[in-house]
Write a protein that holds these residues in place. Structure first.
Motif, PDB file in Angstrom:
ATOM      1  N   LYS A  21       0.380  13.127   1.826  1.00 27.44           N
ATOM      2  CA  LYS A  21      -0.542  12.099   1.337  1.00 27.44           C
ATOM      3  C   LYS A  21      -0.012  10.675   1.503  1.00 27.44           C
ATOM      4  CE  LYS A  21       1.069  12.784  -3.443  1.00 27.44           C
ATOM      5  NZ  LYS A  21       0.643  13.174  -4.814  1.00 27.44           N
ATOM      6  N   ILE A  22       1.239  10.540   2.007  1.00 28.41           N
ATOM      7  CA  ILE A  22       1.808   9.214   2.228  1.00 28.41           C
ATOM      8  C   ILE A  22       2.311   9.127   3.665  1.00 28.41           C
ATOM      9  CG2 ILE A  22       3.558   7.544   1.525  1.00 28.41           C
ATOM     10  CD1 ILE A  22       3.661   8.848  -1.193  1.00 28.41           C
ATOM     11  N   GLN A  23       1.738   8.240   4.451  1.00 31.19           N
ATOM     12  CA  GLN A  23       2.231   8.030   5.816  1.00 31.19           C
ATOM     13  C   GLN A  23       3.627   7.412   5.757  1.00 31.19           C
ATOM     14  OE1 GLN A  23      -1.124   5.837   7.821  1.00 31.19           O
ATOM     15  NE2 GLN A  23      -0.742   7.360   9.403  1.00 31.19           N
ATOM     16  N   GLY A  24       4.535   7.937   6.554  1.00 30.09           N
ATOM     17  CA  GLY A  24       5.881   7.389   6.574  1.00 30.09           C
ATOM     18  C   GLY A  24       6.701   7.728   5.353  1.00 30.09           C
ATOM     19  N   ASN A  35       0.853  -1.183   0.000  1.00 31.04           N
ATOM     20  CA  ASN A  35       0.000   0.000   0.000  1.00 31.04           C
ATOM     21  C   ASN A  35       0.892   1.237   0.000  1.00 31.04           C
ATOM     22  OD1 ASN A  35      -1.840   2.069   0.400  1.00 31.04           O
ATOM     23  ND2 ASN A  35      -2.302   1.506   2.515  1.00 31.04           N
ATOM     24  N   TRP A  36       0.969   1.931  -1.111  1.00 25.74           N
ATOM     25  CA  TRP A  36       1.891   3.056  -1.229  1.00 25.74           C
ATOM     26  C   TRP A  36       1.510   4.239  -0.360  1.00 25.74           C
ATOM     27  CZ3 TRP A  36       0.860   7.954  -3.533  1.00 25.74           C
ATOM     28  CH2 TRP A  36      -0.429   8.096  -4.063  1.00 25.74           C
ATOM     29  N   ARG A  37       0.306   4.231   0.160  1.00 25.95           N
ATOM     30  CA  ARG A  37      -0.126   5.326   1.036  1.00 25.95           C
ATOM     31  C   ARG A  37       0.413   5.196   2.459  1.00 25.95           C
ATOM     32  NH1 ARG A  37      -2.477   9.733  -1.626  1.00 25.95           N
ATOM     33  NH2 ARG A  37      -3.963   9.013  -3.197  1.00 25.95           N
ATOM     34  N   ASP A  38       0.997   4.048   2.776  1.00 23.85           N
ATOM     35  CA  ASP A  38       1.529   3.821   4.128  1.00 23.85           C
ATOM     36  C   ASP A  38       2.863   3.078   4.017  1.00 23.85           C
ATOM     37  OD1 ASP A  38       2.069   3.352   6.771  1.00 23.85           O
ATOM     38  OD2 ASP A  38       0.162   2.350   7.224  1.00 23.85           O
ATOM     39  N   LEU A  39       3.964   3.812   4.191  1.00 24.83           N
ATOM     40  CA  LEU A  39       5.296   3.224   4.036  1.00 24.83           C
ATOM     41  C   LEU A  39       5.955   2.871   5.366  1.00 24.83           C
ATOM     42  CD1 LEU A  39       6.729   5.529   1.220  1.00 24.83           C
ATOM     43  CD2 LEU A  39       5.472   3.370   1.005  1.00 24.83           C
ATOM     44  N   ARG A  40       5.213   2.952   6.437  1.00 22.67           N
ATOM     45  CA  ARG A  40       5.783   2.643   7.744  1.00 22.67           C
ATOM     46  C   ARG A  40       6.248   1.177   7.778  1.00 22.67           C
ATOM     47  NH1 ARG A  40       0.879   4.555  11.463  1.00 22.67           N
ATOM     48  NH2 ARG A  40      -0.159   3.395   9.763  1.00 22.67           N
ATOM     49  N   GLY A  41       7.527   0.989   8.097  1.00 18.10           N
ATOM     50  CA  GLY A  41       8.083  -0.354   8.177  1.00 18.10           C
ATOM     51  C   GLY A  41       8.407  -0.988   6.835  1.00 18.10           C
ATOM     52  N   MET A  51      10.548  11.473  -2.455  1.00 18.37           N
ATOM     53  CA  MET A  51       9.450  10.786  -1.787  1.00 18.37           C
ATOM     54  C   MET A  51       8.975  11.561  -0.565  1.00 18.37           C
ATOM     55  SD  MET A  51       9.402   6.891  -0.336  1.00 18.37           S
ATOM     56  CE  MET A  51       9.956   6.258  -1.916  1.00 18.37           C
ATOM     57  N   ALA A  52       9.916  12.122   0.193  1.00 21.32           N
ATOM     58  CA  ALA A  52       9.572  12.820   1.427  1.00 21.32           C
ATOM     59  C   ALA A  52       8.679  14.032   1.178  1.00 21.32           C
ATOM     60  CB  ALA A  52      10.842  13.252   2.155  1.00 21.32           C
ATOM     61  N   ASP A  64      -0.355   6.135  -7.638  1.00 18.30           N
ATOM     62  CA  ASP A  64      -0.587   7.247  -8.550  1.00 18.30           C
ATOM     63  C   ASP A  64       0.771   7.781  -8.998  1.00 18.30           C
ATOM     64  OD1 ASP A  64      -3.258   6.934  -7.990  1.00 18.30           O
ATOM     65  OD2 ASP A  64      -3.368   8.645  -6.609  1.00 18.30           O
ATOM     66  N   ALA A  65       0.775   8.608 -10.042  1.00 19.22           N
ATOM     67  CA  ALA A  65       2.017   9.231 -10.479  1.00 19.22           C
ATOM     68  C   ALA A  65       2.510  10.207  -9.419  1.00 19.22           C
ATOM     69  CB  ALA A  65       1.799   9.953 -11.805  1.00 19.22           C
ATOM     70  N   ILE A  66       3.802  10.164  -9.126  1.00 17.08           N
ATOM     71  CA  ILE A  66       4.430  11.083  -8.180  1.00 17.08           C
ATOM     72  C   ILE A  66       5.036  12.227  -8.996  1.00 17.08           C
ATOM     73  CG2 ILE A  66       6.154  11.355  -6.379  1.00 17.08           C
ATOM     74  CD1 ILE A  66       3.855   9.472  -5.638  1.00 17.08           C
TER      75      ILE A  66
END
Length: 246
Positions: free
Chosen positions: A132-135, A104-110, A126-127, A182-184
């Motif tokens: 819109k992206i956790q982590g 899940n690209w919306r949550d990068l935690r771990g 990415m940062a 989605d496109a970054i």
């Protein structure tokens, strides 16, 4: 530094951009352009120890310009850029076909993310998506660099990383994987161009000559040939990927 009519360019872009500069832009400007494949870290490098930084070859004037580098926020702090040669590319998260690990690209935690070295698709880019992206601000333990972009595929197979983060310019790798986001749009501000030292005046002759070439019949013929190639060998792609205003 080369004299007023002779320039050395490092080249790593596709054949269209090479043809555009070699046969057309330099000719239109009355310049003698020597193209070399310097390789390595001549233009730009990204490492786990030092992050992203300018390459020794461009800093030391071994080449006058590096062909096919997009202006990123980090690069613009160090170098200047000519007008774009090709349209702006897009960046995505990529996973194995079918997304077997339910990334899940919306949550990068771990999660561990693979990056190709020397590209603008880096952790800083990415940062900038933290809204819109956790982590999105990755810890160093989550970042893995690969000298060869194709190694990202093998790393995914070994479950060494959860996803790759790179541009659709790496079409061979992208076609073997699945887009998982989605496109970054926070990695670059324009399409691939010539990357130059800030004290280099190449843009003064390159940009006007490029505009002349983009209006030429020969440029349209090149783009038509690209369309024919894509229709034959790369179904689903068109000259819009590499041609400006065509």
């Amino acid at each position: 530094m080369a004299n007023s009519n002779n320039f050395a360019f490092d080249v790593h872009l596709d054949d269209l951009a090479f043809l555009l500069i070699n046969r057309n832009v330099c000719k239109a400007a009355g310049k003698n352009c020597l193209f070399v494949d310097a390789g390595g870290n001549t233009c730009w490098e990204t490492t786990e120890d030092f992050g992203a930084r300018g390459g020794a070859g461009l800093h030391s004037r071994y080449v006058d310009a590096c062909v096919g580098f997009s202006p990123s926020f980090t690069r613009a702090l160090i170098f200047d850029f000519t007008d774009s040669i090709v349209p702006q590319t897009q960046t995505f998260f990529y996973v194995l076909q079918g997304n077997p690990n339910n990334f899940n690209w919306r949550d990068l935690r771990g999660k561990r993310i693979g990056f190709p070295t020397r590209w603008y698709t880096d952790p800083d880019c990415m940062a900038r998506n933290a809204d819109k992206i956790q982590g999105a601000r990755l810890d160093s333990s989550q970042i893995v660099y690969y000298a060869q972009a194709a190694d990202i595929y093998d790393a995914l197979q070994r479950r060494e990383i959860d996803a790759g983060f790179f541009t659709n310019e790496l079409e061979d790798l992208a076609s073997s994987l699945e887009v998982a986001s989605d496109a970054i749009t926070t990695c670059t501000t324009a399409g691939d161009a010539l990357m130059i030292r800030k004290d280099n005046p190449i843009s003064e002759w390159f940009n006007p000559a490029l505009r002349t070439v983009l209006r030429s019949r020969e440029y349209r013929e090149i783009c038509k040939d690209v369309d024919d190639y894509y229709n034959t060998f790369l179904t689903g792609r068109s000259s819009e990927f590499v041609c400006l205003g065509y």
